[in-house]
Enzyme design. Structure first.
Site, PDB file in Angstrom:
ATOM      1  N   ASN A   1       1.253  -0.648   0.171  1.00 56.05           N
ATOM      2  CA  ASN A   1       0.145  -0.276  -0.206  1.00 56.05           C
ATOM      3  C   ASN A   1       0.948   1.536  -0.009  1.00 56.05           C
ATOM      4  O   ASN A   1       1.752   1.230   0.309  1.00 56.05           O
ATOM      5  CB  ASN A   1      -0.784   0.149   1.945  1.00 56.05           C
ATOM      6  CG  ASN A   1      -1.892  -1.489   1.330  1.00 56.05           C
ATOM      7  OD1 ASN A   1      -1.704  -1.508  -0.072  1.00 56.05           O
ATOM      8  ND2 ASN A   1      -2.654  -1.378   2.110  1.00 56.05           N
TER       9      ASN A   1
ATOM     10  N   HIS B   1       6.142  -0.514  -2.290  1.00 49.80           N
ATOM     11  CA  HIS B   1       5.632   0.179  -3.804  1.00 49.80           C
ATOM     12  C   HIS B   1       5.325   1.589  -3.608  1.00 49.80           C
ATOM     13  O   HIS B   1       4.871   1.998  -4.803  1.00 49.80           O
ATOM     14  CB  HIS B   1       4.422  -0.452  -4.847  1.00 49.80           C
ATOM     15  CG  HIS B   1       4.209  -1.877  -4.239  1.00 49.80           C
ATOM     16  ND1 HIS B   1       3.225  -2.566  -4.640  1.00 49.80           N
ATOM     17  CD2 HIS B   1       5.240  -2.286  -5.139  1.00 49.80           C
ATOM     18  CE1 HIS B   1       3.585  -3.683  -5.259  1.00 49.80           C
ATOM     19  NE2 HIS B   1       4.629  -3.860  -5.453  1.00 49.80           N
TER      20      HIS B   1
ATOM     21  N   CYS C   1      20.730  15.618  -9.631  1.00 48.73           N
ATOM     22  CA  CYS C   1      19.351  16.367  -8.118  1.00 48.73           C
ATOM     23  C   CYS C   1      19.391  15.998  -7.613  1.00 48.73           C
ATOM     24  O   CYS C   1      19.056  16.211  -6.388  1.00 48.73           O
ATOM     25  CB  CYS C   1      18.531  16.766  -9.404  1.00 48.73           C
ATOM     26  SG  CYS C   1      16.889  17.567  -8.749  1.00 48.73           S
TER      27      CYS C   1
ATOM     28  N   GLY D   1      -5.907  -8.964   2.231  1.00 49.56           N
ATOM     29  CA  GLY D   1      -6.344  -8.148   1.490  1.00 49.56           C
ATOM     30  C   GLY D   1      -5.336  -7.860   0.517  1.00 49.56           C
ATOM     31  O   GLY D   1      -5.272  -6.536  -0.137  1.00 49.56           O
TER      32      GLY D   1
ATOM     33  N   GLU E   1     -12.774 -12.317  -1.069  1.00 46.32           N
ATOM     34  CA  GLU E   1     -12.313 -13.359  -1.635  1.00 46.32           C
ATOM     35  C   GLU E   1     -11.098 -14.092  -2.068  1.00 46.32           C
ATOM     36  O   GLU E   1     -10.421 -13.797  -2.071  1.00 46.32           O
ATOM     37  CB  GLU E   1     -12.452 -12.047  -3.637  1.00 46.32           C
ATOM     38  CG  GLU E   1     -13.279 -11.369  -3.740  1.00 46.32           C
ATOM     39  CD  GLU E   1     -14.737 -11.527  -3.592  1.00 46.32           C
ATOM     40  OE1 GLU E   1     -14.972 -12.566  -4.508  1.00 46.32           O
ATOM     41  OE2 GLU E   1     -16.518 -10.443  -3.794  1.00 46.32           O
TER      42      GLU E   1
HETATM   43  C1  BJW Z   1     -10.629  -7.188   1.423  1.00 50.28           C
HETATM   44  C2  BJW Z   1     -11.432  -6.552   1.480  1.00 50.28           C
HETATM   45  C3  BJW Z   1     -11.485  -6.389   2.845  1.00 50.28           C
HETATM   46  C4  BJW Z   1     -11.026  -5.843  -0.266  1.00 50.28           C
HETATM   47  N1  BJW Z   1     -11.218  -7.043   3.331  1.00 50.28           N
HETATM   48  N2  BJW Z   1      -9.864  -8.085   1.951  1.00 50.28           N
HETATM   49  C5  BJW Z   1       6.382 -12.527 -12.262  1.00 50.28           C
HETATM   50  C6  BJW Z   1       4.868 -12.901 -12.946  1.00 50.28           C
HETATM   51  C7  BJW Z   1       4.140 -12.428 -14.383  1.00 50.28           C
HETATM   52  C8  BJW Z   1       4.093 -11.011 -13.850  1.00 50.28           C
HETATM   53  C9  BJW Z   1       5.781 -10.654 -13.378  1.00 50.28           C
HETATM   54  C10 BJW Z   1       6.505 -10.875 -12.875  1.00 50.28           C
HETATM   55  N3  BJW Z   1       7.016 -10.660 -11.690  1.00 50.28           N
HETATM   56  C11 BJW Z   1       7.352  -9.201 -12.243  1.00 50.28           C
HETATM   57  C12 BJW Z   1       6.269  -9.609 -13.291  1.00 50.28           C
HETATM   58  C13 BJW Z   1       5.275  -7.906 -13.932  1.00 50.28           C
HETATM   59  C14 BJW Z   1       4.872  -6.986 -13.132  1.00 50.28           C
HETATM   60  C15 BJW Z   1       3.251  -7.805 -12.594  1.00 50.28           C
HETATM   61  O1  BJW Z   1       3.771  -7.871 -11.676  1.00 50.28           O
HETATM   62  N4  BJW Z   1       2.662  -7.504 -13.660  1.00 50.28           N
HETATM   63  C16 BJW Z   1       1.356  -8.615 -13.265  1.00 50.28           C
HETATM   64  C17 BJW Z   1       0.074  -7.788 -12.983  1.00 50.28           C
HETATM   65  C18 BJW Z   1       0.851  -9.907 -13.452  1.00 50.28           C
HETATM   66  N5  BJW Z   1       5.627  -6.916 -12.192  1.00 50.28           N
HETATM   67  C19 BJW Z   1       5.817  -5.599 -12.504  1.00 50.28           C
HETATM   68  O2  BJW Z   1       6.549  -4.670 -12.521  1.00 50.28           O
HETATM   69  C20 BJW Z   1       6.950  -5.321  -9.827  1.00 50.28           C
HETATM   70  N6  BJW Z   1       8.509  -4.482 -10.695  1.00 50.28           N
HETATM   71  C21 BJW Z   1       9.264  -5.830 -11.315  1.00 50.28           C
HETATM   72  O3  BJW Z   1       9.233  -6.770 -11.018  1.00 50.28           O
HETATM   73  O4  BJW Z   1      10.567  -5.377 -11.050  1.00 50.28           O
HETATM   74  C22 BJW Z   1      11.119  -6.209 -11.973  1.00 50.28           C
HETATM   75  C23 BJW Z   1      10.766  -6.443 -13.240  1.00 50.28           C
HETATM   76  C24 BJW Z   1      11.210  -5.434 -14.216  1.00 50.28           C
HETATM   77  C25 BJW Z   1      10.546  -5.109 -15.266  1.00 50.28           C
HETATM   78  C26 BJW Z   1       9.930  -6.674 -15.793  1.00 50.28           C
HETATM   79  C27 BJW Z   1      10.572  -8.308 -15.240  1.00 50.28           C
HETATM   80  C28 BJW Z   1      10.621  -7.362 -14.032  1.00 50.28           C
HETATM   81  C29 BJW Z   1       6.633  -3.489 -10.107  1.00 50.28           C
HETATM   82  C30 BJW Z   1       4.756  -3.986  -9.722  1.00 50.28           C
HETATM   83  C31 BJW Z   1       4.434  -2.149  -9.669  1.00 50.28           C
HETATM   84  C32 BJW Z   1       2.998  -2.498  -8.626  1.00 50.28           C
HETATM   85  N7  BJW Z   1       2.348  -1.014  -8.790  1.00 50.28           N
HETATM   86  C33 BJW Z   1       0.920   0.007  -8.017  1.00 50.28           C
HETATM   87  C34 BJW Z   1       1.171   0.474  -8.532  1.00 50.28           C
HETATM   88  C35 BJW Z   1       1.538   1.695  -7.695  1.00 50.28           C
HETATM   89  C36 BJW Z   1       0.836   3.106  -7.510  1.00 50.28           C
HETATM   90  C37 BJW Z   1      -0.098   3.516  -7.350  1.00 50.28           C
HETATM   91  O5  BJW Z   1      -0.619   3.104  -6.588  1.00 50.28           O
HETATM   92  O6  BJW Z   1      -0.202   3.543  -9.239  1.00 50.28           O
HETATM   93  O7  BJW Z   1       0.503  -1.316  -6.940  1.00 50.28           O
HETATM   94  S1  BJW Z   1      -0.315  -1.275  -9.427  1.00 50.28           S
HETATM   95  C38 BJW Z   1      -1.242  -1.903  -7.808  1.00 50.28           C
HETATM   96  O8  BJW Z   1      -1.659  -3.040  -7.726  1.00 50.28           O
HETATM   97  C39 BJW Z   1      -0.482  -1.408  -6.344  1.00 50.28           C
HETATM   98  C40 BJW Z   1      -0.497  -2.812  -5.818  1.00 50.28           C
HETATM   99  O9  BJW Z   1       0.023  -2.051  -4.574  1.00 50.28           O
HETATM  100  C41 BJW Z   1      -1.008  -4.161  -6.414  1.00 50.28           C
HETATM  101  C42 BJW Z   1      -0.954  -4.897  -5.663  1.00 50.28           C
HETATM  102  O10 BJW Z   1      -2.551  -4.728  -5.825  1.00 50.28           O
HETATM  103  P1  BJW Z   1      -3.611  -5.081  -4.258  1.00 50.28           P
HETATM  104  O11 BJW Z   1      -3.035  -4.597  -3.011  1.00 50.28           O
HETATM  105  O12 BJW Z   1      -3.153  -6.739  -4.331  1.00 50.28           O
HETATM  106  O13 BJW Z   1      -5.194  -3.892  -4.109  1.00 50.28           O
HETATM  107  P2  BJW Z   1      -5.683  -5.238  -5.828  1.00 50.28           P
HETATM  108  O14 BJW Z   1      -6.350  -4.354  -5.779  1.00 50.28           O
HETATM  109  O15 BJW Z   1      -5.114  -6.279  -7.288  1.00 50.28           O
HETATM  110  O16 BJW Z   1      -6.996  -6.495  -4.424  1.00 50.28           O
HETATM  111  C43 BJW Z   1      -7.377  -5.601  -3.404  1.00 50.28           C
HETATM  112  C44 BJW Z   1      -8.040  -7.566  -2.735  1.00 50.28           C
HETATM  113  O17 BJW Z   1      -8.278  -7.588  -1.743  1.00 50.28           O
HETATM  114  C45 BJW Z   1      -8.785  -8.125  -3.334  1.00 50.28           C
HETATM  115  O18 BJW Z   1      -8.374  -9.577  -3.221  1.00 50.28           O
HETATM  116  C46 BJW Z   1     -10.042  -8.036  -2.837  1.00 50.28           C
HETATM  117  O19 BJW Z   1     -10.583  -9.271  -2.848  1.00 50.28           O
HETATM  118  C47 BJW Z   1      -9.484  -7.938  -1.253  1.00 50.28           C
HETATM  119  N8  BJW Z   1     -10.628  -7.289  -0.392  1.00 50.28           N
HETATM  120  N9  BJW Z   1     -11.459  -5.268   0.693  1.00 50.28           N
HETATM  121  C48 BJW Z   1      -9.833  -7.932   2.772  1.00 50.28           C
HETATM  122  N10 BJW Z   1     -12.179  -5.100   3.423  1.00 50.28           N
HETATM  123 ZN    ZN Z   2      15.821  18.249  -9.412  1.00 51.96          ZN
END
Ligand code: BJW
Ligand code: ZN
Length: 250
Positions: free
Chosen positions: A102, A119, A133, A189, A217
């Protein structure tokens, strides 16, 4: 009948090192939008149009407007019971590491001292100009969108990790190390879809340690963990705290 099996409660009472990995679902009960699913941030917006470096270089103003709207939403949000119980866990377990995906800083607002922010943070901004810079700071007020670096005039960008970017190395190393050393791992979550964060439970799973998921979920992890609770994070964690404190029979 309790959500929490008796045997697992005993393992938690005996646990020395716990790790909690959190995602956007933990902040849902604070009114902060999740990314995926009903009402999620990406129902209306294509992530590839916002959360990538290419999107930012193509249209920095649009990307900043999306982030500024989220900063305003988060500024008004208060931590919920899930954040509070997770902050309490830090004192309950002899060893404790909070790893969060988060970017809203609600864990810190609830009293968690050293969450590993995989993140980044919505509140940090950094300079996209010459690396020398080095402008990288906590900035709540932005005058114009897109904002400019006060040192060199280049564009500032949100201090978060976008798709295709590496995670902060030291933070990631500490998270992996904690996962390797833990007796119990909680996954709360998160949709467990975004890597490398989603891979953190693999080490405790391979060592046969309890991995406990709390999510409203099912996720790709649900079938592989020791216990997967279909529950809101706040409810499941509050009931866990009461059981561990002995206020209710296990
Ligand atoms: C509840 C609830 C309640 C609701 N109680 N529960 C290996 C395999 C495949 C792909 C890749 C891999 N390695 C890397 C990748 C690529 C990529 C990736 O993962 N892609 C996939 C989508 C396929 N990863 C990256 O690019 C990462 N970098 C990296 O690996 O660098 C090395 C590299 C570079 C280049 C090539 C290869 C490697 C970086 C990832 C950065 C993610 N950034 C974000 C945005 C951050 C900025 C912003 O906020 O705008 O981070 S994406 C977004 O998703 C954000 C979150 O932190 C992240 C995860 O989401 P999260 O927290 O799980 O939220 P939701 O909405 O998905 O889920 C919420 C859950 O809560 C749900 O399940 C609900 O059911 C539940 N819920 N209410 C309990 N009350
Ligand atoms: Zn600067």
């Amino acid at each position: 009948m309790s959500l929490w099996p008796r045997k697992l409660l005993q393992e938690l009472r005996d646990c020395h090192k716990a790790v909690v990995l959190t995602g956007a679902g933990v902040s849902a009960e604070s009114g902060v939008s999740t990314f995926r699913g009903a009402g999620g941030l990406w129902e209306k917006v294509d992530p590839m149009k916002m959360a990538t470096p290419e999107a930012f270089s193509g249209n920095p103003k649009a990307v900043w407007e999306w982030y500024e709207a989220r900063r305003r939403q988060v500024a008004e949000a208060a931590p919920n019971r899930a954040h509070e119980v997770i902050a309490w866990m830090e004192g309950y377990f002899p060893g404790f590491t909070l790893v969060t995906q988060n970017v809203d800083r609600l864990h810190q607002k609830a009293g968690s001292r050293w969450p590993l922010e995989l993140h980044g943070s919505l509140w940090m901004v950094r300079c996209t100009g010459n690396p020398s810079c080095g402008e990288w700071e906590d900035r709540h007020e932005l005058v114009n969108l897109p904002p400019q670096c006060p040192q060199c005039g280049a564009l500032l960008r949100p201090g978060v990790v976008w798709f295709g970017e590496g995670l902060p190395q030291q933070t990631w190393d500490e998270a992996e190390e904690a996962a390797r050393a833990c007796d119990v791992f909680f996954v709360i979550g998160t949709s467990a879809l975004v890597y490398p964060a989603a891979a953190l439970p693999e080490d405790p799973l391979s060592r046969g340690k309890p991995v406990i998921e709390i999510n409203t979920e099912e996720t790709p992890l649900s079938g592989r963990v020791t216990l997967s609770l279909r529950s809101k994070a706040g409810e499941a964690l509050e009931s866990l705290r009461e059981l561990l404190l002995g206020n209710k029979p296990g």
